[in-house]
Design a protein around this motif. Structure first.
Motif, mmCIF file in Angstrom:
data_model
loop_
_atom_site.group_PDB
_atom_site.id
_atom_site.type_symbol
_atom_site.label_atom_id
_atom_site.label_comp_id
_atom_site.label_asym_id
_atom_site.label_seq_id
_atom_site.Cartn_x
_atom_site.Cartn_y
_atom_site.Cartn_z
ATOM 1 N N UNK A 126 0.791 -1.227 0.000
ATOM 2 C CA UNK A 126 0.000 0.000 0.000
ATOM 3 C C UNK A 126 0.825 1.281 0.000
ATOM 4 N N UNK A 127 0.232 2.333 -0.546
ATOM 5 C CA UNK A 127 0.784 3.678 -0.453
ATOM 6 C C UNK A 127 0.250 4.302 0.835
ATOM 7 N N UNK A 128 0.853 5.416 1.260
ATOM 8 C CA UNK A 128 0.295 6.153 2.393
ATOM 9 C C UNK A 128 -0.252 7.483 1.890
ATOM 10 N N UNK A 129 -1.057 8.131 2.711
ATOM 11 C CA UNK A 129 -1.619 9.433 2.374
ATOM 12 C C UNK A 129 -0.844 10.520 3.114
ATOM 13 N N UNK A 130 -0.078 11.308 2.385
ATOM 14 C CA UNK A 130 0.580 12.453 3.009
ATOM 15 C C UNK A 130 -0.398 13.622 2.989
ATOM 16 N N UNK A 131 -0.484 14.326 4.107
ATOM 17 C CA UNK A 131 -1.457 15.406 4.296
ATOM 18 C C UNK A 131 -0.734 16.729 4.509
ATOM 19 N N UNK A 132 -1.426 17.812 4.185
ATOM 20 C CA UNK A 132 -0.847 19.130 4.428
ATOM 21 C C UNK A 132 -1.296 19.718 5.757
ATOM 22 N N UNK A 133 -2.441 19.237 6.275
ATOM 23 C CA UNK A 133 -2.974 19.747 7.539
ATOM 24 C C UNK A 133 -3.638 18.610 8.308
ATOM 25 N N UNK A 134 -3.646 18.721 9.622
ATOM 26 C CA UNK A 134 -4.187 17.654 10.451
ATOM 27 C C UNK A 134 -5.682 17.450 10.218
ATOM 28 N N UNK A 135 -6.406 18.514 9.865
ATOM 29 C CA UNK A 135 -7.855 18.363 9.657
ATOM 30 C C UNK A 135 -8.197 17.482 8.461
ATOM 31 N N UNK A 136 -7.218 17.215 7.602
ATOM 32 C CA UNK A 136 -7.476 16.383 6.433
ATOM 33 C C UNK A 136 -7.448 14.892 6.753
ATOM 34 N N UNK A 137 -7.086 14.535 7.975
ATOM 35 C CA UNK A 137 -7.129 13.125 8.368
ATOM 36 C C UNK A 137 -8.514 12.559 8.105
ATOM 37 N N UNK A 190 -7.038 -3.382 1.080
ATOM 38 C CA UNK A 190 -7.230 -3.467 2.527
ATOM 39 C C UNK A 190 -8.213 -2.432 3.051
ATOM 40 N N UNK A 191 -8.412 -2.445 4.345
ATOM 41 C CA UNK A 191 -9.386 -1.547 4.980
ATOM 42 C C UNK A 191 -8.720 -0.467 5.823
ATOM 43 N N UNK A 192 -7.398 -0.331 5.711
ATOM 44 C CA UNK A 192 -6.676 0.669 6.506
ATOM 45 C C UNK A 192 -5.852 1.577 5.600
ATOM 46 N N UNK A 193 -5.455 2.726 6.147
ATOM 47 C CA UNK A 193 -4.617 3.661 5.401
ATOM 48 C C UNK A 193 -3.647 4.346 6.362
ATOM 49 N N UNK A 194 -2.427 4.548 5.909
ATOM 50 C CA UNK A 194 -1.444 5.284 6.694
ATOM 51 C C UNK A 194 -1.522 6.762 6.379
ATOM 52 N N UNK A 195 -1.451 7.602 7.409
ATOM 53 C CA UNK A 195 -1.517 9.054 7.216
ATOM 54 C C UNK A 195 -0.349 9.724 7.931
ATOM 55 N N UNK A 196 0.140 10.821 7.322
ATOM 56 C CA UNK A 196 1.276 11.536 7.896
ATOM 57 C C UNK A 196 1.301 12.959 7.369
ATOM 58 N N UNK A 197 1.790 13.896 8.171
ATOM 59 C CA UNK A 197 2.025 15.267 7.728
ATOM 60 C C UNK A 197 3.535 15.499 7.730
ATOM 61 N N UNK A 198 4.139 15.683 6.567
ATOM 62 C CA UNK A 198 5.588 15.893 6.529
ATOM 63 C C UNK A 198 5.991 17.261 7.079
ATOM 64 N N UNK A 199 7.112 17.297 7.767
ATOM 65 C CA UNK A 199 7.602 18.553 8.355
ATOM 66 C C UNK A 199 8.534 19.267 7.374
ATOM 67 N N UNK A 200 8.028 19.484 6.178
ATOM 68 C CA UNK A 200 8.764 20.227 5.155
ATOM 69 C C UNK A 200 7.755 21.107 4.429
ATOM 70 N N UNK A 201 7.934 22.414 4.525
ATOM 71 C CA UNK A 201 6.963 23.348 3.968
ATOM 72 C C UNK A 201 6.740 23.126 2.484
ATOM 73 N N UNK A 202 7.816 22.849 1.743
ATOM 74 C CA UNK A 202 7.691 22.620 0.310
ATOM 75 C C UNK A 202 6.737 21.466 0.018
ATOM 76 N N UNK A 203 6.883 20.369 0.754
ATOM 77 C CA UNK A 203 5.991 19.222 0.586
ATOM 78 C C UNK A 203 4.557 19.608 0.944
#
Length: 211
Positions: free
Chosen positions: A60-71, A115-128
Motif C-alpha cells: 500500500x501507499x500512504x496518504x501524506x497530508x498538508x494539515x491535520x484536519x485532512x485526516x 485493505x481496509x486501513x490507510x497510513x496518514x502523515x504530515x511531513x515537516x517540510x513546507x515545500x511538501x
C-alpha cells in the motif's frame, strides 16, 4: 509529455495540480526521504506509481497530508482511539510518524492493496506541504525508488531510470532527516509499531504508554 524538473524556489503549483489531475505522477522531497505521488482521484496515476516502481500491487501507499484536519478526508478516527491520535498528532506532526487508521471510502482500493486501513502523515517540510495542499491536501505517496533499491534521501540519489518514468520532479536538494518515518498501527486493540524509523519507540511509549 516531456518530464519537467522544478527547483524548490521556482515551482508552479497550479501546473502541478493540472498534471496530477490528468493522471500524472510527481517526485518530490519530504522531511524524511523523496517520495512519488499521484492524485487521490486518479486510479491511473496511482497505477503509474506501481509500474514506475516495478512494485506488486500488494504494497500500500500512504496518504501524506498538508494539515491535520485532512485526516478525516481519508481515515476514520474511532472514538476509543481519538485521544491517542490527538496526542500523537500534537507531539509528532508535522513530522516522521505515519499512523495507520481505518480508511474511508474516498481511498481507492488500489492505493491500499484492497485493505481496509490507510497510513496518514504530515511531513515537516513546507515545500511538501505546499505541493500537497495544492492538490487538495491529500497526496498518495510512497518512496521514489524502484522496489528493492535504496530509498533516495536527496535529488542526487534519485535513480535516472525512475526519473524518466514520472511527469514532474521537484529538486529540493537533500531531505532534512534522510530516515524513513516510524509507522504505528492504531487499528487493533493495542497500538503496534510496524516500522521504527526517525521516531523511536521509547518516545511514543513515553507519550501513550507501553506498546
Amino acid at each position: 509529455m516531456k518530464r519537467i524538473v522544478y527547483k524548490e524556489d521556482n515551482i508552479d503549483l497550479k501546473f502541478i495540480k493540472k498534471i496530477l489531475d490528468e493522471n500524472g505522477i510527481i517526485i518530490y522531497p519530504t522531511d524524511t526521504v523523496y517520495g512519488v505521488g499521484a492524485s487521490l482521484k486518479s486510479l491511473e496515476g496511482i497505477e503509474k506509481i506501481y509500474k514506475a516502481k516495478e512494485r506488486a500491487f500488494n504494497s500500500p501507499l500512504i496518504a501524506l497530508l498538508s494539515k491535520v484536519e485532512y485526516v478525516e478526508k481519508v481515515a476514520i478516527v474511532d472514538e476509543e482511539k481519538k485521544e491517542i491520535v490527538v496526542k500523537l498528532a500534537e507531539k509528532f506532526w508535522p513530522g516522521a510518524l505515519t499512523i495507520i487508521l481505518n480508511k474511508r471510502n474516498s481511498v481507492p482500493d488500489i492505493m491500499v492493496s484492497g485493505g481496509q486501513t490507510v497510513g496518514v502523515r504530515i511531513p515537516a517540510l513546507k515545500l511538501a506541504q505546499y505541493i500537497i495542499e495544492s492538490v487538495g491536501g491529500v497526496l498518495p505517496t510512497t518512496s521514489a525508488n524502484i522496489s528493492g533499491e535504496s530509498t533516495p534521501r536527496s535529488y542526487e540519489e534519485l535513480n535516472e531510470i525512475f526519473k524518466e518514468r514520472v511527469d514532474i520532479i521537484i529538486d529540493g536538494g537533500k531531505s532534512p532527516l534522510g530516515v524513513e518515518s516510524t509507522i504505528i498501527d492504531l487499528t487493533k486493540d493495542v497500538p503496534k509499531i510496524l516500522r521504527e524509523g526517525a521516531i523511536k519507540k521509547e518516545a511514543i511509549e513515553k507519550l501513550i504508554g507501553k506498546i
